[in-house]
Scaffold this motif. Sequence first.
Motif, mmCIF file in Angstrom:
data_model
loop_
_atom_site.group_PDB
_atom_site.id
_atom_site.type_symbol
_atom_site.label_atom_id
_atom_site.label_comp_id
_atom_site.label_asym_id
_atom_site.label_seq_id
_atom_site.Cartn_x
_atom_site.Cartn_y
_atom_site.Cartn_z
ATOM 1 N N SER A 1 -31.215 -57.724 -6.407
ATOM 2 C CA SER A 1 -31.120 -57.407 -6.876
ATOM 3 C C SER A 1 -31.173 -55.891 -6.024
ATOM 4 O O SER A 1 -31.047 -55.569 -4.866
ATOM 5 C CB SER A 1 -32.593 -57.156 -7.122
ATOM 6 O OG SER A 1 -33.267 -55.539 -7.539
ATOM 7 N N ALA A 2 -30.922 -54.453 -6.800
ATOM 8 C CA ALA A 2 -30.732 -53.188 -5.831
ATOM 9 C C ALA A 2 -32.491 -52.863 -5.542
ATOM 10 O O ALA A 2 -33.298 -53.921 -6.179
ATOM 11 C CB ALA A 2 -30.810 -52.262 -6.628
ATOM 12 N N ILE A 3 -33.395 -52.446 -4.225
ATOM 13 C CA ILE A 3 -33.858 -51.783 -4.148
ATOM 14 C C ILE A 3 -35.093 -50.463 -4.471
ATOM 15 O O ILE A 3 -36.067 -50.176 -4.701
ATOM 16 C CB ILE A 3 -34.708 -51.842 -2.607
ATOM 17 C CG1 ILE A 3 -34.204 -51.489 -1.809
ATOM 18 C CG2 ILE A 3 -35.170 -53.556 -2.252
ATOM 19 C CD1 ILE A 3 -34.326 -51.171 -0.243
ATOM 20 N N GLY A 4 -33.238 -49.372 -4.823
ATOM 21 C CA GLY A 4 -33.780 -48.140 -5.245
ATOM 22 C C GLY A 4 -32.856 -48.079 -5.944
ATOM 23 O O GLY A 4 -31.363 -48.664 -6.580
ATOM 24 N N ILE A 5 -33.434 -47.147 -7.069
ATOM 25 C CA ILE A 5 -32.188 -46.716 -8.511
ATOM 26 C C ILE A 5 -32.686 -45.492 -8.514
ATOM 27 O O ILE A 5 -33.792 -45.225 -9.260
ATOM 28 C CB ILE A 5 -32.691 -47.788 -9.716
ATOM 29 C CG1 ILE A 5 -32.539 -49.508 -9.187
ATOM 30 C CG2 ILE A 5 -31.726 -47.724 -10.591
ATOM 31 C CD1 ILE A 5 -32.981 -50.120 -10.503
ATOM 32 N N ASN A 6 -31.046 -44.880 -8.918
ATOM 33 C CA ASN A 6 -31.487 -43.583 -9.198
ATOM 34 C C ASN A 6 -30.745 -43.479 -10.416
ATOM 35 O O ASN A 6 -29.489 -43.587 -10.972
ATOM 36 C CB ASN A 6 -30.716 -42.466 -8.458
ATOM 37 C CG ASN A 6 -31.026 -41.054 -8.970
ATOM 38 O OD1 ASN A 6 -30.433 -40.586 -10.173
ATOM 39 N ND2 ASN A 6 -31.759 -40.249 -8.519
ATOM 40 N N LEU A 7 -31.331 -42.631 -12.032
ATOM 41 C CA LEU A 7 -29.867 -42.484 -13.311
ATOM 42 C C LEU A 7 -30.727 -42.000 -13.667
ATOM 43 O O LEU A 7 -31.949 -40.919 -13.944
ATOM 44 C CB LEU A 7 -30.231 -43.836 -14.094
ATOM 45 C CG LEU A 7 -29.931 -45.600 -13.495
ATOM 46 C CD1 LEU A 7 -30.343 -46.569 -13.874
ATOM 47 C CD2 LEU A 7 -28.466 -45.900 -13.356
ATOM 48 N N PRO A 8 -29.427 -41.521 -14.597
ATOM 49 C CA PRO A 8 -28.602 -41.564 -15.553
ATOM 50 C C PRO A 8 -27.728 -41.685 -14.063
ATOM 51 O O PRO A 8 -27.664 -40.809 -13.682
ATOM 52 C CB PRO A 8 -28.632 -41.095 -16.620
ATOM 53 C CG PRO A 8 -29.158 -39.911 -16.938
ATOM 54 C CD PRO A 8 -30.269 -40.221 -15.558
ATOM 55 N N ASN A 9 -26.799 -41.669 -14.667
ATOM 56 C CA ASN A 9 -25.686 -42.098 -13.663
ATOM 57 C C ASN A 9 -24.361 -40.482 -14.550
ATOM 58 O O ASN A 9 -23.474 -40.170 -13.657
ATOM 59 C CB ASN A 9 -24.310 -42.877 -13.734
ATOM 60 C CG ASN A 9 -25.243 -44.582 -13.138
ATOM 61 O OD1 ASN A 9 -25.940 -43.643 -11.936
ATOM 62 N ND2 ASN A 9 -24.826 -45.452 -13.277
ATOM 63 N N SER A 10 -24.963 -40.471 -15.272
ATOM 64 C CA SER A 10 -23.870 -38.656 -16.228
ATOM 65 C C SER A 10 -23.971 -37.628 -15.539
ATOM 66 O O SER A 10 -25.011 -37.173 -14.803
ATOM 67 C CB SER A 10 -24.280 -38.870 -17.490
ATOM 68 O OG SER A 10 -23.747 -36.999 -17.820
ATOM 69 N N ASN A 11 -23.188 -37.022 -14.576
ATOM 70 C CA ASN A 11 -23.330 -36.248 -14.155
ATOM 71 C C ASN A 11 -23.427 -35.000 -14.808
ATOM 72 O O ASN A 11 -24.315 -34.174 -13.728
ATOM 73 C CB ASN A 11 -21.441 -35.561 -13.355
ATOM 74 C CG ASN A 11 -21.161 -36.400 -11.947
ATOM 75 O OD1 ASN A 11 -21.986 -35.908 -10.861
ATOM 76 N ND2 ASN A 11 -20.618 -37.531 -12.212
ATOM 77 N N TRP A 12 -23.502 -34.312 -15.865
ATOM 78 C CA TRP A 12 -23.657 -33.525 -16.269
ATOM 79 C C TRP A 12 -25.071 -33.783 -17.267
ATOM 80 O O TRP A 12 -26.147 -32.893 -16.355
ATOM 81 C CB TRP A 12 -22.591 -32.916 -17.632
ATOM 82 C CG TRP A 12 -22.867 -33.775 -18.699
ATOM 83 C CD1 TRP A 12 -21.980 -34.704 -19.121
ATOM 84 C CD2 TRP A 12 -23.702 -33.248 -19.718
ATOM 85 N NE1 TRP A 12 -22.706 -35.118 -20.852
ATOM 86 C CE2 TRP A 12 -23.680 -34.627 -20.593
ATOM 87 C CE3 TRP A 12 -24.795 -32.522 -20.001
ATOM 88 C CZ2 TRP A 12 -24.419 -34.850 -22.310
ATOM 89 C CZ3 TRP A 12 -25.978 -32.613 -21.609
ATOM 90 C CH2 TRP A 12 -25.511 -33.302 -22.435
ATOM 91 N N VAL A 13 -25.360 -35.015 -17.557
ATOM 92 C CA VAL A 13 -26.609 -34.930 -18.397
ATOM 93 C C VAL A 13 -28.091 -34.810 -16.254
ATOM 94 O O VAL A 13 -28.760 -34.205 -16.998
ATOM 95 C CB VAL A 13 -26.775 -36.101 -18.133
ATOM 96 C CG1 VAL A 13 -28.681 -36.551 -18.717
ATOM 97 C CG2 VAL A 13 -26.867 -36.460 -19.629
#
Length: 657
Positions: free
Chosen positions: A363-375
């Motif tokens: 698993s990842a230990i840090g997550i940043n979402l969403p991935n869409s640049n404009w969003v």
Amino acid sequence: MRTTDFTYNDEQFADLQMLRYRVDGFDELSLQQKELIYYLSEAALSGRDILWDQNGKYNLRIRKTLETIYTHYNGDRECDDFMAFVIYLKRVWFSNGIHHHYGCEKFVPDFSENFFRQAILQVPQQLLPLDEDETSEDLCNLLCPVIFNPDIMPKRVNQADGDDLLLTSSCNYYEDGITQQEAETFYSLMKNENDKQPVMYGMNSRLVKENGLLKEKVWKSDGMYGQAIQRIVFWLEKASQVAENDRQRNVIKKLIEFYHTGDLKTFDEYTIQWVQETEAIVDFTNGFTETYGDPLGLKASWEGYANFKDKEATLRTEKLSSNAQWFEDHSPVDKRFKKDVCKGVSAKVIKAAILGGDLYPASAIGINLPNSNWVRAEYGSKSVTICNLTDAYNKAAHGNGFQKEFVIDEETLKMLENYQDICDDLHTDLHECLGHGSGKLLPGVDPDALKAYGATIEEARADLFGLYYLADKKLVDLGLTPNEEAYKAQYYGYMMNGLLTQLVRIEFGKEIEESHMRNRSLIAHWALEHGQEMKVVELVRKENKTYVKINCYEKLRELFGILLQEIQRIKSEGDYEAARNLVEQYGVKINSEIHQEILTRYKALHLSPYKGFINPVYTPIYNKEKEIIDVKVTYGESYAEQMLRYSRDYATLPFIN
Ligand code: ZN
């Protein structure tokens, strides 16, 4: 507990170690929150087969075959072949397929093809994944080359510069025979430069060729992977009924709508609503998310997890997110590439309640979402640090001899002991919460312009942002670092990892492929070279061993700042050539003498370079009216028990597509 039996036991095998994570605080949640987590965890487990199929077209069949041998073989279960077979199965489980989860190369089995054939012929035929009219013999002939021949499907994701990345990668996102050029042309024709809100083209489909024409097979409830998606939707429906607030309920409903239609505009709407829902304690990710598994960085692998907020620890990340604009304004990057207004960076520390799909068991230990640049630019992003996984890692690392072997002297070792855990957490926070969220693309720049180098450049950008600010007095002022020296622990650890110790994860003779590793190598080697004249960082020899020596931490920070400037420029302008040069020059190649030395020193420690997690088990308690009155969490399940149970209870897709 340390284990000395390095190759065969439940918790440690091959290059892997299984850890258990605890979900402390679950019992204190309200019944409604527990119920919500239970439904979301079922939804997170229901997509497991999707990922297996995405990782390779034979994976589901291979899994079923291996599991049948594991449970039904009644020859000698103590012989070397069988022992090696069990390790192979555990590795396949761990990787959700036959390729290494991190390095992407196909594993070489340590049992003989002969053994495998006679085992298949011996187990009950009706338990094998056979197509109509197929015999066990046919299955042997199909699977043996895939498993044993090193030339067939050698890599899941190939990133080697100059190769046709699709023809040489065996992930299942593109039908065999489709070339990189064909796929790139297909998707570039979909794009419109003037579209200010482009969807993530190709994200939720497999590209196939029908009658000579390229066509997408979309993943949705009545399309490809439909059976699995229907199961996911079933549990999401239940979750929506116990959502913590209306906003969250609408988020879940939007996701269900997306699963039904496969429409990427709906997906963007869903992520926008998701990013804006920040009140609830329980939260989740469920869907086609990260694109690391596609050499072209378009197709998203399926992942799911559920989590709940750690309120106390979240105060830490809120200090960062509420100062996001300050960090953006004071970063060393060119003004043209900065965000004028930082929108909606929300950050929290969470506890994972369940891990599924591409987040399980590694698993990842840090997550940043969403991935869409404009969003992200218009609505911001949600960033999490997963503290119960970090805890499990730290406990496993404590006193295992690794630092003592590789850190240059007692003084540095002490510094790392005092500050590294704190700084690691903070670096993850900065990376996820501010780093990925910072900066902007110039108007008209294609978000996929950096192609295969995009992921590495993006990770480098986030890491450098974190490294640069970790040394800033602002963090002391905010009460996040204990003093102005603490950051040095992270700098030392980072350089040691990037220059030396991350190589323990790579087989001798191979190059660096994975984008996070390429990023660390890039940053460390760039800083080493550019600080050479002033001897900012050196590699020194002591008693025939190589160590990292940092002579000037302040200068090293300046170097990180300069590289951050350049990396942000590359990203903002979409400068493919510059990205390629940086990554190829500093991020890929390995000095073979150093590699050999590090591997030898590491081997003597009997440690596993990769860790994964065994999930807890959630059991709903019902009353006579069949209503849930409580949810119990337990931890006793072994790795093999869990995998076999998942294969039994969450088998959603046919073995043969
Ligand atoms: Zn990242």
